[in-house]
Design a protein around this motif. Structure first.
Motif, PDB file in Angstrom:
ATOM      1  N   ALA A 208      -3.912  15.775 -17.841  1.00 10.77           N
ATOM      2  CA  ALA A 208      -2.612  16.426 -17.731  1.00 10.77           C
ATOM      3  C   ALA A 208      -1.866  15.881 -16.528  1.00 10.77           C
ATOM      4  CB  ALA A 208      -2.773  17.944 -17.608  1.00 10.77           C
ATOM      5  N   GLY A 209      -0.534  15.792 -16.668  1.00  8.21           N
ATOM      6  CA  GLY A 209       0.305  15.283 -15.587  1.00  8.21           C
ATOM      7  C   GLY A 209       0.703  16.343 -14.590  1.00  8.21           C
ATOM      8  N   SER A 210      -0.194  17.267 -14.287  1.00  7.77           N
ATOM      9  CA  SER A 210       0.112  18.334 -13.334  1.00  7.77           C
ATOM     10  C   SER A 210       0.316  17.754 -11.941  1.00  7.77           C
ATOM     11  CB  SER A 210      -1.015  19.363 -13.320  1.00  7.77           C
ATOM     12  OG  SER A 210      -1.112  20.024 -14.568  1.00  7.77           O
ATOM     13  N   GLY A 211       1.198  18.407 -11.167  1.00  6.51           N
ATOM     14  CA  GLY A 211       1.497  17.932  -9.833  1.00  6.51           C
ATOM     15  C   GLY A 211       2.433  16.746  -9.786  1.00  6.51           C
ATOM     16  N   ALA A 212       3.062  16.413 -10.919  1.00  3.39           N
ATOM     17  CA  ALA A 212       3.981  15.275 -10.956  1.00  3.39           C
ATOM     18  C   ALA A 212       5.267  15.597 -10.202  1.00  3.39           C
ATOM     19  CB  ALA A 212       4.302  14.881 -12.392  1.00  3.39           C
ATOM     20  N   VAL A 213       5.864  14.567  -9.625  1.00  3.81           N
ATOM     21  CA  VAL A 213       7.163  14.666  -8.970  1.00  3.81           C
ATOM     22  C   VAL A 213       8.080  13.609  -9.568  1.00  3.81           C
ATOM     23  CG1 VAL A 213       8.442  14.462  -6.802  1.00  3.81           C
ATOM     24  CG2 VAL A 213       6.159  15.518  -6.810  1.00  3.81           C
ATOM     25  N   VAL A 214       9.279  14.009  -9.960  1.00  4.86           N
ATOM     26  CA  VAL A 214      10.315  13.078 -10.425  1.00  4.86           C
ATOM     27  C   VAL A 214      11.519  13.290  -9.527  1.00  4.86           C
ATOM     28  CG1 VAL A 214      11.781  12.341 -12.332  1.00  4.86           C
ATOM     29  CG2 VAL A 214       9.453  13.170 -12.801  1.00  4.86           C
ATOM     30  N   GLU A 215      11.834  12.301  -8.710  1.00  2.72           N
ATOM     31  CA  GLU A 215      12.869  12.481  -7.686  1.00  2.72           C
ATOM     32  C   GLU A 215      13.608  11.172  -7.443  1.00  2.72           C
ATOM     33  OE1 GLU A 215      13.331  14.269  -3.123  1.00  2.72           O
ATOM     34  OE2 GLU A 215      11.332  13.797  -3.917  1.00  2.72           O
ATOM     35  N   GLY A 216      14.920  11.262  -7.280  1.00  2.30           N
ATOM     36  CA  GLY A 216      15.705  10.117  -6.835  1.00  2.30           C
ATOM     37  C   GLY A 216      16.146   9.161  -7.921  1.00  2.30           C
ATOM     38  N   PHE A 217      16.423   9.685  -9.135  1.00  2.00           N
ATOM     39  CA  PHE A 217      16.843   8.819 -10.240  1.00  2.00           C
ATOM     40  C   PHE A 217      18.204   9.252 -10.783  1.00  2.00           C
ATOM     41  CE2 PHE A 217      12.281   8.317 -10.140  1.00  2.00           C
ATOM     42  CZ  PHE A 217      12.097   6.973 -10.412  1.00  2.00           C
ATOM     43  N   VAL A 218      18.886   8.281 -11.377  1.00  7.04           N
ATOM     44  CA  VAL A 218      20.084   8.547 -12.169  1.00  7.04           C
ATOM     45  C   VAL A 218      19.697   8.346 -13.629  1.00  7.04           C
ATOM     46  CG1 VAL A 218      22.430   7.813 -12.730  1.00  7.04           C
ATOM     47  CG2 VAL A 218      21.654   7.829 -10.341  1.00  7.04           C
ATOM     48  N   PHE A 219      19.885   9.375 -14.437  1.00  9.04           N
ATOM     49  CA  PHE A 219      19.519   9.340 -15.851  1.00  9.04           C
ATOM     50  C   PHE A 219      20.767   9.144 -16.703  1.00  9.04           C
ATOM     51  CE2 PHE A 219      16.047  11.543 -13.843  1.00  9.04           C
ATOM     52  CZ  PHE A 219      14.919  11.200 -14.581  1.00  9.04           C
ATOM     53  N   VAL A 240       1.987  21.434 -18.405  1.00  7.25           N
ATOM     54  CA  VAL A 240       1.616  20.940 -17.077  1.00  7.25           C
ATOM     55  C   VAL A 240       1.966  21.989 -16.028  1.00  7.25           C
ATOM     56  CG1 VAL A 240       1.860  18.511 -17.701  1.00  7.25           C
ATOM     57  CG2 VAL A 240       3.807  19.731 -16.704  1.00  7.25           C
ATOM     58  N   ASP A 241       1.303  21.898 -14.887  1.00  3.96           N
ATOM     59  CA  ASP A 241       1.548  22.803 -13.769  1.00  3.96           C
ATOM     60  C   ASP A 241       2.023  22.013 -12.556  1.00  3.96           C
ATOM     61  OD1 ASP A 241       0.664  25.159 -15.111  1.00  3.96           O
ATOM     62  OD2 ASP A 241      -1.416  24.562 -14.753  1.00  3.96           O
ATOM     63  N   GLY A 242       2.783  22.685 -11.693  1.00  7.78           N
ATOM     64  CA  GLY A 242       3.169  22.082 -10.420  1.00  7.78           C
ATOM     65  C   GLY A 242       4.145  20.934 -10.532  1.00  7.78           C
ATOM     66  N   LEU A 243       4.914  20.863 -11.608  1.00  5.30           N
ATOM     67  CA  LEU A 243       5.903  19.803 -11.782  1.00  5.30           C
ATOM     68  C   LEU A 243       7.098  20.051 -10.858  1.00  5.30           C
ATOM     69  CD1 LEU A 243       7.198  17.388 -13.312  1.00  5.30           C
ATOM     70  CD2 LEU A 243       7.929  19.029 -15.061  1.00  5.30           C
ATOM     71  N   VAL A 244       7.593  18.988 -10.241  1.00  6.41           N
ATOM     72  CA  VAL A 244       8.778  19.072  -9.392  1.00  6.41           C
ATOM     73  C   VAL A 244       9.808  18.056  -9.889  1.00  6.41           C
ATOM     74  CG1 VAL A 244       9.721  18.781  -7.070  1.00  6.41           C
ATOM     75  CG2 VAL A 244       7.460  19.824  -7.373  1.00  6.41           C
ATOM     76  N   ILE A 245      11.009  18.528 -10.190  1.00  8.18           N
ATOM     77  CA  ILE A 245      12.124  17.666 -10.576  1.00  8.18           C
ATOM     78  C   ILE A 245      13.228  17.925  -9.558  1.00  8.18           C
ATOM     79  CG2 ILE A 245      13.753  17.034 -12.396  1.00  8.18           C
ATOM     80  CD1 ILE A 245      11.803  18.283 -14.405  1.00  8.18           C
ATOM     81  N   ARG A 246      13.495  16.945  -8.716  1.00 12.06           N
ATOM     82  CA  ARG A 246      14.344  17.199  -7.549  1.00 12.06           C
ATOM     83  C   ARG A 246      15.236  15.998  -7.237  1.00 12.06           C
ATOM     84  NH1 ARG A 246      10.451  18.754  -3.442  1.00 12.06           N
ATOM     85  NH2 ARG A 246       9.879  16.550  -3.496  1.00 12.06           N
ATOM     86  N   GLY A 247      16.496  16.303  -6.906  1.00 13.52           N
ATOM     87  CA  GLY A 247      17.396  15.289  -6.379  1.00 13.52           C
ATOM     88  C   GLY A 247      17.756  14.181  -7.344  1.00 13.52           C
ATOM     89  N   ASN A 248      17.873  14.510  -8.632  1.00 13.89           N
ATOM     90  CA  ASN A 248      18.262  13.527  -9.641  1.00 13.89           C
ATOM     91  C   ASN A 248      19.666  13.814 -10.162  1.00 13.89           C
ATOM     92  OD1 ASN A 248      15.414  12.271 -10.112  1.00 13.89           O
ATOM     93  ND2 ASN A 248      15.082  14.474 -10.356  1.00 13.89           N
ATOM     94  N   ARG A 249      20.314  12.771 -10.693  1.00 14.76           N
ATOM     95  CA  ARG A 249      21.616  12.955 -11.338  1.00 14.76           C
ATOM     96  C   ARG A 249      21.472  12.664 -12.828  1.00 14.76           C
ATOM     97  NH1 ARG A 249      25.763   9.205  -9.060  1.00 14.76           N
ATOM     98  NH2 ARG A 249      25.514   7.839 -10.864  1.00 14.76           N
ATOM     99  N   PHE A 250      21.825  13.647 -13.640  1.00 14.72           N
ATOM    100  CA  PHE A 250      21.785  13.499 -15.094  1.00 14.72           C
ATOM    101  C   PHE A 250      23.222  13.372 -15.585  1.00 14.72           C
ATOM    102  CE2 PHE A 250      17.980  15.687 -13.808  1.00 14.72           C
ATOM    103  CZ  PHE A 250      16.974  15.148 -14.609  1.00 14.72           C
TER     104      PHE A 250
END
Length: 291
Positions: A208-219, A240-250
């Motif tokens: 499982a991708g738990s604890g993943a961070v996705v940060e600093g992207f333009v989608f 998944v648990d502990g996912l962080v999605i931060r500071g991105n532009r969609f």
């Protein structure tokens, strides 16, 4: 949740000497040759876990003793991926990180997080097979624990701490499909499945991708214009648990910019440019969400 068994790394005398050298010289301003580029690695010495800076010339020795690199670098100008540290494509770095996790039995937890740092630029990709080997293959999949995917976009915040949508330094890491993302198998997101650019997945009874961070992207969705049928997702997750999605532009055009299901996640400081789909941020199923 019980942690996986951790490999024991007993440093040889030469590796230990190299580590002492790194500690002694880490504050030096002298130029560093490519062979002595400092590579962060995860080791276990005795009963303690440690993340240490290792000269590139010693990385192979540390790997033979069970240590692994904790920061992989992706840059558009990288020509070859022969050293398993520097990559031209995000997907290649993810594949190396995943293979290492599975080989060490790190399916649901991990000794140290692995950061994949992606340099500024436009990373184009396709959801189908494409003869252009420079393209990413979307979706990018994170299905092993503690993977931090970090781009070069630093979100500017206003005085209230809300995302403005512009970069503080003008740099950006953009994920761009070569063709507009589609809703497969139906005329709408209610009847079909939206294709994501990034999916963070947990396999039933597997990794499982738990604890993943996705940060600093333009989608980007590939859809341009308000009259175009929206399709696709920026980030999707499942189990998944502990996912962080931060500071991105969609940017506009996604059927769902963020779609999280049966997960626990923190979604903060992101900027959404608009959507013609079902929802901008969708959360569903059992889980704890901070949005």
């Amino acid at each position: 949740m019980q942690r996986n068994a951790r490999p024991h790394v007993s440093l040889s005398s030469s590796a230990a000497a190299a580590l002492l050298l790194v500690i002694a010289c880490s504050t030096s301003d002298s130029p560093v040759s490519p062979a002595d580029e400092l590579i962060p690695m995860c080791v276990r010495s005795g009963s303690a876990d440690a993340m240490v800076q290792v000269p590139a010339s010693h990385v192979a020795e540390y790997r033979r003793q069970g240590a692994y690199v904790t920061r992989l670098l992706v840059a558009k100008q990288t020509a070859v991926n022969s050293d398993s540290v520097h990559f031209a494509r995000i997907g290649d770095a993810l594949a190396v990180a995943r293979a290492g996790r599975l080989a060490r039995g790190e399916q649901v937890s991990a000794l140290c997080p692995i950061t994949i740092s992606v340099g500024a630029g436009v990373y184009r990709g396709d959801v189908r097979d494409n003869a252009d080997v420079s393209l990413e293959r979307f979706p990018l999949v994170i299905d092993v624990p503690a993977i931090e995917l970090r781009g070069a976009f630093t979100m500017q915040l206003d005085t209230r701490g809300r995302a403005v949508g512009t970069s503080t330094d003008g740099h950006a890491t953009t994920l761009q499909p070569v063709s507009p993302l589609a809703i497969e198998g139906g005329a709408s997101s209610q009847t079909g499945a939206s294709t994501p650019l990034i999916i963070v997945n947990g396999h039933p009874h597997g990794s499982a991708g738990s604890g993943a961070v996705v940060e600093g992207f333009v989608f980007q969705s590939g859809h341009v214009g308000v009259d175009t049928l929206a399709g696709g997702q920026g980030v999707s997750s499942m189990r998944v648990d502990g996912l962080v999605i931060r500071g991105n532009r969609f940017e506009a055009g996604f059927s769902e910019a963020i779609d999280l299901r049966a997960s626990s996640a923190t979604v903060v400081a992101n900027h959404l440019g608009g959507s013609a789909g079902t929802c901008d941020i969708c959360v569903a199923g059992p889980g704890v969400y901070r949005v």
